[in-house]
Structures are given as structure tokens and as C-alpha cells.
Design a protein around this motif. Structure first.
Motif, PDB file in Angstrom:
ATOM      1  N   ALA A 130      -6.735   7.077  -1.500  1.00  0.00           N
ATOM      2  CA  ALA A 130      -6.135   6.878  -3.016  1.00  0.00           C
ATOM      3  C   ALA A 130      -4.683   7.409  -2.849  1.00  0.00           C
ATOM      4  O   ALA A 130      -4.471   8.606  -2.263  1.00  0.00           O
ATOM      5  N   PRO A 131      -3.856   6.970  -3.894  1.00  0.00           N
ATOM      6  CA  PRO A 131      -2.503   7.578  -3.835  1.00  0.00           C
ATOM      7  C   PRO A 131      -2.398   9.054  -4.534  1.00  0.00           C
ATOM      8  O   PRO A 131      -3.440   9.420  -5.256  1.00  0.00           O
ATOM      9  N   GLN A 132      -1.631   9.805  -3.952  1.00  0.00           N
ATOM     10  CA  GLN A 132      -1.734  11.208  -4.322  1.00  0.00           C
ATOM     11  C   GLN A 132      -0.431  11.673  -4.223  1.00  0.00           C
ATOM     12  O   GLN A 132       0.058  12.563  -3.596  1.00  0.00           O
ATOM     13  N   PRO A 133       0.391  11.429  -5.416  1.00  0.00           N
ATOM     14  CA  PRO A 133       1.798  11.819  -5.288  1.00  0.00           C
ATOM     15  C   PRO A 133       1.971  13.389  -5.669  1.00  0.00           C
ATOM     16  O   PRO A 133       1.100  13.707  -6.399  1.00  0.00           O
ATOM     17  N   PHE A 163      -5.341  10.089  -7.246  1.00  0.00           N
ATOM     18  CA  PHE A 163      -5.982   9.097  -8.309  1.00  0.00           C
ATOM     19  C   PHE A 163      -7.417   8.401  -8.261  1.00  0.00           C
ATOM     20  O   PHE A 163      -7.509   7.457  -7.467  1.00  0.00           O
ATOM     21  N   ALA A 164      -8.186   9.395  -8.408  1.00  0.00           N
ATOM     22  CA  ALA A 164      -9.549   9.057  -8.049  1.00  0.00           C
ATOM     23  C   ALA A 164     -10.103   7.989  -8.712  1.00  0.00           C
ATOM     24  O   ALA A 164     -11.287   7.450  -8.337  1.00  0.00           O
ATOM     25  N   ALA A 165      -9.780   7.610  -9.872  1.00  0.00           N
ATOM     26  CA  ALA A 165     -10.268   6.521 -10.616  1.00  0.00           C
ATOM     27  C   ALA A 165      -9.446   5.329 -10.645  1.00  0.00           C
ATOM     28  O   ALA A 165      -9.920   4.217 -11.244  1.00  0.00           O
ATOM     29  N   PHE A 166      -8.527   5.200  -9.332  1.00  0.00           N
ATOM     30  CA  PHE A 166      -7.709   3.893  -9.512  1.00  0.00           C
ATOM     31  C   PHE A 166      -8.618   3.193  -8.505  1.00  0.00           C
ATOM     32  O   PHE A 166      -9.295   3.417  -7.361  1.00  0.00           O
ATOM     33  N   GLY A 176       6.906   4.617  -2.264  1.00  0.00           N
ATOM     34  CA  GLY A 176       6.540   3.030  -2.450  1.00  0.00           C
ATOM     35  C   GLY A 176       5.131   2.613  -2.748  1.00  0.00           C
ATOM     36  O   GLY A 176       4.785   1.927  -3.506  1.00  0.00           O
ATOM     37  N   TYR A 177       4.078   3.542  -1.855  1.00  0.00           N
ATOM     38  CA  TYR A 177       2.660   3.362  -2.234  1.00  0.00           C
ATOM     39  C   TYR A 177       2.496   3.843  -3.698  1.00  0.00           C
ATOM     40  O   TYR A 177       1.729   3.032  -4.456  1.00  0.00           O
ATOM     41  N   ASN A 178       2.930   5.001  -4.067  1.00  0.00           N
ATOM     42  CA  ASN A 178       2.755   5.379  -5.440  1.00  0.00           C
ATOM     43  C   ASN A 178       3.295   4.465  -6.561  1.00  0.00           C
ATOM     44  O   ASN A 178       2.554   3.961  -7.586  1.00  0.00           O
ATOM     45  N   GLY A 180      -5.691  -5.306  -3.144  1.00  0.00           N
ATOM     46  CA  GLY A 180      -4.628  -6.049  -2.069  1.00  0.00           C
ATOM     47  C   GLY A 180      -3.863  -4.855  -1.362  1.00  0.00           C
ATOM     48  O   GLY A 180      -3.932  -4.945  -0.133  1.00  0.00           O
ATOM     49  N   PHE A 181      -2.949  -4.312  -2.097  1.00  0.00           N
ATOM     50  CA  PHE A 181      -1.981  -3.535  -1.274  1.00  0.00           C
ATOM     51  C   PHE A 181      -2.631  -2.182  -0.645  1.00  0.00           C
ATOM     52  O   PHE A 181      -2.215  -1.720   0.164  1.00  0.00           O
ATOM     53  N   ASN A 182      -3.664  -1.779  -1.362  1.00  0.00           N
ATOM     54  CA  ASN A 182      -4.377  -0.343  -0.956  1.00  0.00           C
ATOM     55  C   ASN A 182      -5.504  -0.791  -0.245  1.00  0.00           C
ATOM     56  O   ASN A 182      -6.660   0.288  -0.087  1.00  0.00           O
ATOM     57  N   ASN A 183      -5.993  -1.855   0.291  1.00  0.00           N
ATOM     58  CA  ASN A 183      -7.436  -2.087   0.858  1.00  0.00           C
ATOM     59  C   ASN A 183      -7.505  -1.180   2.090  1.00  0.00           C
ATOM     60  O   ASN A 183      -6.562  -1.354   2.914  1.00  0.00           O
TER      61      ASN A 183
END
Length: 275
Positions: A133-136, A118-121, A193-195, A126-129
């Protein structure tokens, strides 16, 4: 000699019931049948005749209702082939290849992507500091062009997942994680959970843009984890923390299904997780 003669007594014709009950097996059924305008009376003979008709029908050699269905045999063969292939899969890529046809196909406008970050996320929500990036392994949703003429990437923070891609998956609602032979399904659950948290964040941004507030029981994001033999499904949602009101992201198991046996679903609510 009494020449008195008695006139012969007129004989009444037999009733229809008497006619049906006499020499019941002597006449063909077509000749004994009653007119359709007047249904046959419920007599013992008529019930016996109905029973004979039923037995003749079930013993008809042309009746193949109890024979194995060719399409059922085909499905069983495909199922057995799948179980064998997944059981002998050498790596995760093979399992993904075998499972992709099982996923539901949607009309034009829906997109899916495999193993794309998720390059544009946004990376500071908060939860991803401090995290990558998520990569499902799998993600599914509408394409960005489906929201035209609304420039969704400019109005909804994080809605578009991939930078500089006009066909990017946008506002996705489903993500999945696979594990190959020897992989730890618990690790896949953490990744799921992260995704899911990322997709809930985007969904809440879209609700805020529409002037709608999210609620504790509102969950429209689903993720799954699988090793090819078992699939675990999770619902995701966010609630404000009691201390400061910041969002807490929840992962709640809703169903587990085995693809290697009868496929009986099992719910495991005790494994819910909060990020």
C-alpha cells in the motif's frame, strides 16, 4: 509760478503672484501660503519652494523609512537558522520536524498524517497490483466526518485511506516525500509518482460518483519531494491508454524551489513520468 498741482496717481495693489515672488525667503511659509481654494501658480519660485520642502522632509532624522525593518531582520534570522539546522540534520525525522511549520495551515476540518499506510486503499486497480500500500511521508485532505451525512466510504471506492477510522483522511489532494542526508531524491520521486497515482484514482472515483468525466488536462492532485533544501512539486492526472483504454497515470513536474538560496522557482517539464 505754476500753481498747478498734480494729483498723486493711485497705486494698484500688487498681484498675488508678485506678492509671492517678492522677498520669497523673508516671510514665513505660513504667511506666504495661498488660500487652499486657489492653488498656487506654477512659477519658478514655487517650484523651488516645493523642492526645499521635499529636501527638508527627507533629511528629517525622525524619518526611519530607509532603516532596516525589524520584522525583516527577524525573518532573515529565522531563515538563516533553518538553513543551518537542515544542513546539519542527522536524519530525515529532523528535516521533517523543521519543515512542517512551513506547510500551510488550513481551517478546522482538514487533516494531515505522517507515514501512515493507505490500509483501506484497494490493491487491485491496475497500477498497484502486487505492490504494498502507498505510505507517503505526508498526506493532507478533509476528514471523513466532513462528508456527513454522505457515507463516503460506501459510495466512493478508495476514498477513505485508513481502515476502521472515522477520522481518517479522506479524498486527499496533497502528498509528500522527504529524503534525509545521503538519501536519493530520485527514489523519492518514484515514491511520489506511486502516491500521486493512488490519489488520482480516488479523485476520479469521486468524479464518477458525481457523474463527471475526467479529462486529459484535468489535474487536481499535487505531490512534493524534498531533502529540506530543495522542494520539487508535481501535478498528477490520468489518461486512457490508446491500446485498451486503461488508465495511464502521469506525473508532471511543475516547479522546483530552493530553500537554501533566493528561492527562485525552476520548471523542469522534461522530467515528466508515466506509470
Amino acid at each position: 509760478m505754476d500753481n498747478k498741482q498734480t494729483s498723486p496717481q493711485a497705486k494698484l495693489p500688487p498681484t498675488q503672484e508678485e506678492q509671492l515672488d517678492s522677498d520669497d525667503d523673508a516671510k514665513p511659509l505660513a504667511k506666504r501660503a495661498r488660500p487652499t481654494s486657489e492653488p498656487a501658480r506654477l512659477t519658478r519660485q514655487n517650484l523651488a519652494r516645493f523642492n526645499k520642502m521635499g529636501k527638508k522632509k527627507t533629511s528629517d532624522p525622525s524619518d526611519d523609512s530607509d532603516r532596516p525593518n525589524p520584522s525583516r531582520r527577524h525573518r532573515l534570522s529565522v531563515y538563516e537558522d533553518y538553513v543551518h539546522t537542515v544542513g546539519d540534520a542527522p536524519n530525515k525525522a529532523t528535516i521533517i520536524y523543521e519543515m512542517l511549520p512551513l506547510l500551510k495551515k488550513y481551517p478546522k476540518g482538514y487533516k494531515w498524517a505522517l507515514s501512515q499506510a493507505f490500509a483501506a486503499f484497494p490493491m487491485d486497480v491496475g497500477f498497484n497490483n502486487g505492490l504494498s500500500a502507498p505510505q507517503p511521508d505526508y498526506v493532507e485532505g478533509l476528514g471523513m466526518e466532513e462528508y456527513r451525512p454522505l457515507p463516503v466510504d460506501k459510495h466512493i471506492h478508495g476514498a477513505v485511506l485508513y481502515k476502521d477510522n472515522p477520522r481518517s483522511v479522506t479524498l486527499p489532494h496533497l502528498a509528500g516525500e522527504w529524503k534525509g542526508p545521503g538519501g536519493d531524491i530520485r527514489e523519492a520521486t518514484l515514491q511520489s509518482g506511486y502516491n500521486g497515482a493512488a490519489l488520482v484514482y480516488v479523485s476520479n472515483q469521486a468524479l464518477a460518483f458525481q457523474g463527471k468525466a475526467d479529462g486529459p488536462s484535468y489535474a487536481n492532485i499535487t505531490t512534493f519531494t524534498t531533502d529540506g533544501s530543495e522542494v520539487h512539486f508535481y501535478a498528477h492526472y490520468a489518461t486512457p491508454a490508446e491500446e485498451d483504454g486503461t488508465p495511464e497515470y502521469h506525473q508532471f513536474p511543475i516547479k522546483s524551489t530552493s530553500l537554501g538560496d533566493s528561492g527562485t522557482p525552476r520548471t523542469t517539464p522534461e522530467n515528466s513520468r508515466t506509470l
